[in-house]
Every structure is written in C-alpha cells, then in structure tokens.
Scaffold this motif. Sequence first.
Motif, PDB file in Angstrom:
ATOM      1  N   SER A   1     -29.840 -29.356  42.210  1.00 33.53           N
ATOM      2  CA  SER A   1     -29.773 -30.508  41.314  1.00 33.53           C
ATOM      3  C   SER A   1     -31.173 -30.845  40.839  1.00 33.53           C
ATOM      4  N   GLY A   2     -31.236 -31.418  39.655  1.00 33.44           N
ATOM      5  CA  GLY A   2     -32.524 -31.771  39.072  1.00 33.44           C
ATOM      6  C   GLY A   2     -32.329 -32.357  37.695  1.00 33.44           C
ATOM      7  N   THR A   3     -33.370 -32.271  36.883  1.00 34.32           N
ATOM      8  CA  THR A   3     -33.334 -32.855  35.541  1.00 34.32           C
ATOM      9  C   THR A   3     -32.999 -31.806  34.487  1.00 34.32           C
ATOM     10  N   PHE A   4     -32.001 -30.987  34.760  1.00 38.03           N
ATOM     11  CA  PHE A   4     -31.571 -29.960  33.815  1.00 38.03           C
ATOM     12  C   PHE A   4     -30.112 -30.211  33.435  1.00 38.03           C
ATOM     13  N   PRO A   5     -29.704 -29.748  32.254  1.00 39.33           N
ATOM     14  CA  PRO A   5     -28.313 -29.947  31.824  1.00 39.33           C
ATOM     15  C   PRO A   5     -27.329 -29.310  32.805  1.00 39.33           C
ATOM     16  N   GLY A   6     -26.249 -30.013  33.109  1.00 38.11           N
ATOM     17  CA  GLY A   6     -25.215 -29.481  33.998  1.00 38.11           C
ATOM     18  C   GLY A   6     -25.481 -29.721  35.467  1.00 38.11           C
ATOM     19  N   SER A   7     -26.559 -30.416  35.788  1.00 40.40           N
ATOM     20  CA  SER A   7     -26.905 -30.682  37.193  1.00 40.40           C
ATOM     21  C   SER A   7     -25.855 -31.589  37.825  1.00 40.40           C
ATOM     22  N   PRO A   8     -25.446 -31.297  39.061  1.00 46.78           N
ATOM     23  CA  PRO A   8     -25.847 -30.181  39.910  1.00 46.78           C
ATOM     24  C   PRO A   8     -25.015 -28.929  39.625  1.00 46.78           C
ATOM     25  N   ILE A   9     -25.577 -27.773  39.994  1.00 43.01           N
ATOM     26  CA  ILE A   9     -24.859 -26.504  39.880  1.00 43.01           C
ATOM     27  C   ILE A   9     -25.003 -25.750  41.195  1.00 43.01           C
ATOM     28  N   ILE A  10     -24.101 -24.804  41.396  1.00 47.96           N
ATOM     29  CA  ILE A  10     -24.197 -23.941  42.574  1.00 47.96           C
ATOM     30  C   ILE A  10     -24.747 -22.597  42.118  1.00 47.96           C
ATOM     31  N   LEU A  11     -25.840 -22.191  42.759  1.00 52.01           N
ATOM     32  CA  LEU A  11     -26.472 -20.914  42.455  1.00 52.01           C
ATOM     33  C   LEU A  11     -26.438 -20.026  43.687  1.00 52.01           C
ATOM     34  N   LYS A  12     -26.496 -18.719  43.447  1.00 52.67           N
ATOM     35  CA  LYS A  12     -26.571 -17.743  44.536  1.00 52.67           C
ATOM     36  C   LYS A  12     -27.960 -17.108  44.500  1.00 52.67           C
ATOM     37  N   PHE A  13     -28.572 -17.061  45.681  1.00 51.91           N
ATOM     38  CA  PHE A  13     -29.892 -16.483  45.852  1.00 51.91           C
ATOM     39  C   PHE A  13     -29.718 -15.195  46.658  1.00 51.91           C
ATOM     40  N   HIS A  14     -29.918 -14.054  46.001  1.00 51.15           N
ATOM     41  CA  HIS A  14     -29.731 -12.736  46.604  1.00 51.15           C
ATOM     42  C   HIS A  14     -31.090 -12.253  47.101  1.00 51.15           C
ATOM     43  N   PHE A  15     -31.258 -12.206  48.418  1.00 50.67           N
ATOM     44  CA  PHE A  15     -32.536 -11.866  49.032  1.00 50.67           C
ATOM     45  C   PHE A  15     -32.553 -10.442  49.563  1.00 50.67           C
ATOM     46  N   GLU A  16     -33.709  -9.817  49.453  1.00 49.68           N
ATOM     47  CA  GLU A  16     -34.046  -8.637  50.244  1.00 49.68           C
ATOM     48  C   GLU A  16     -35.280  -9.052  51.041  1.00 49.68           C
ATOM     49  N   ILE A  17     -35.128  -9.069  52.367  1.00 48.58           N
ATOM     50  CA  ILE A  17     -36.184  -9.550  53.248  1.00 48.58           C
ATOM     51  C   ILE A  17     -36.639  -8.413  54.162  1.00 48.58           C
ATOM     52  N   ALA A  18     -37.958  -8.257  54.280  1.00 49.31           N
ATOM     53  CA  ALA A  18     -38.533  -7.270  55.209  1.00 49.31           C
ATOM     54  C   ALA A  18     -39.837  -7.850  55.746  1.00 49.31           C
ATOM     55  N   ASP A  19     -40.097  -7.620  57.016  1.00 46.53           N
ATOM     56  CA  ASP A  19     -41.317  -8.110  57.660  1.00 46.53           C
ATOM     57  C   ASP A  19     -41.494  -9.613  57.463  1.00 46.53           C
ATOM     58  N   GLU A  20     -40.376 -10.346  57.523  1.00 47.40           N
ATOM     59  CA  GLU A  20     -40.347 -11.809  57.427  1.00 47.40           C
ATOM     60  C   GLU A  20     -40.868 -12.341  56.093  1.00 47.40           C
ATOM     61  N   LYS A  21     -40.849 -11.512  55.072  1.00 49.07           N
ATOM     62  CA  LYS A  21     -41.240 -11.919  53.715  1.00 49.07           C
ATOM     63  C   LYS A  21     -40.151 -11.486  52.742  1.00 49.07           C
ATOM     64  N   ILE A  22     -40.020 -12.234  51.638  1.00 51.75           N
ATOM     65  CA  ILE A  22     -39.058 -11.873  50.604  1.00 51.75           C
ATOM     66  C   ILE A  22     -39.664 -10.760  49.756  1.00 51.75           C
ATOM     67  N   GLN A  23     -38.944  -9.651  49.685  1.00 48.84           N
ATOM     68  CA  GLN A  23     -39.375  -8.523  48.856  1.00 48.84           C
ATOM     69  C   GLN A  23     -38.807  -8.655  47.446  1.00 48.84           C
ATOM     70  N   HIS A  24     -37.583  -9.160  47.406  1.00 48.54           N
ATOM     71  CA  HIS A  24     -36.881  -9.283  46.116  1.00 48.54           C
ATOM     72  C   HIS A  24     -35.925 -10.470  46.191  1.00 48.54           C
ATOM     73  N   LEU A  25     -35.903 -11.278  45.150  1.00 53.92           N
ATOM     74  CA  LEU A  25     -34.970 -12.398  45.050  1.00 53.92           C
ATOM     75  C   LEU A  25     -34.395 -12.433  43.660  1.00 53.92           C
ATOM     76  N   LYS A  26     -33.073 -12.431  43.584  1.00 51.57           N
ATOM     77  CA  LYS A  26     -32.373 -12.539  42.300  1.00 51.57           C
ATOM     78  C   LYS A  26     -31.512 -13.797  42.356  1.00 51.57           C
ATOM     79  N   VAL A  27     -31.686 -14.669  41.365  1.00 57.11           N
ATOM     80  CA  VAL A  27     -30.924 -15.913  41.311  1.00 57.11           C
ATOM     81  C   VAL A  27     -29.835 -15.758  40.262  1.00 57.11           C
ATOM     82  N   THR A  28     -28.576 -16.034  40.679  1.00 58.26           N
ATOM     83  CA  THR A  28     -27.431 -15.927  39.773  1.00 58.26           C
ATOM     84  C   THR A  28     -26.559 -17.178  39.900  1.00 58.26           C
ATOM     85  N   ASP A  29     -25.666 -17.343  38.901  1.00 56.11           N
ATOM     86  CA  ASP A  29     -24.723 -18.458  39.021  1.00 56.11           C
ATOM     87  C   ASP A  29     -23.356 -17.964  39.362  1.00 56.11           C
TER      88      ASP A  29
END
Length: 107
Positions: free
Chosen positions: A79-107
């Motif tokens: 949620s925030g100051t954007f149109p349609g707030s709040p929305i549900i988003l999916k955060f697709h993580f690839e994690i290695a060595d306790e760090k994010i290598q890749h993150l893709k945000v989708t709805d």
Amino acid sequence: MNLPKVVTDLIEAQNTFDSVAYANCFSESGVMLDEGKNHVGRAEIQKMIEESNKKYRSVMKPLEYTENGNLSVLSAECSGTFPGSPIILKFHFEIADEKIQHLKVTD
C-alpha cells in the motif's frame, strides 16, 4: 510465517524507506526486475528504490511465503500513494549466500 533473514531485512528496509538497507539485501551483482525494467547491481537498485519511495511511499505486509530450494515467492499486500492501493504483489526471489541474487516483482 517463517521468512529468511534477508527477506525480513528487505521488508523492514521497504517499510522504513531505507533504500541503502534495501539494496544491501542484494549481492553486489544482484538483479531486480520491477515494472518491466531490470535494475542491476546495488547502486542501481538503491537509486530505483529511492525514487520509488519518494513517489509511492509503499509499505509491504507479508501474506504468504513458499520456498523451493534457493527459489521462493513472497505474496505481500503493498500500500502507498499509488493508484489502486493496496494491491497484492508477488516477489519471486533467488537467494544464495544469504543475499538476493535475483528478484522479480509481479502482480
């Protein structure tokens, strides 16, 4: 909900609008794909999050988390100051060595 520390750190950084802490959740060469654009490396990710925070003041509330090896998906209400707030988003993580290598945000 049992989340990896790096995911918890990312949520906390987003919810406190700390773009430096957010970027530090990524590996040095980490990649974030959001709104159809790739952001590569901590400096670029930090700049993008800083701009996004100023525009949208978005906060995240985790709803569900699934994990399969080093790949995981977080569903979060954003949620925030954007149109349609709040929305549900999916955060697709690839994690290695306790760090994010890749993150893709989708709805």
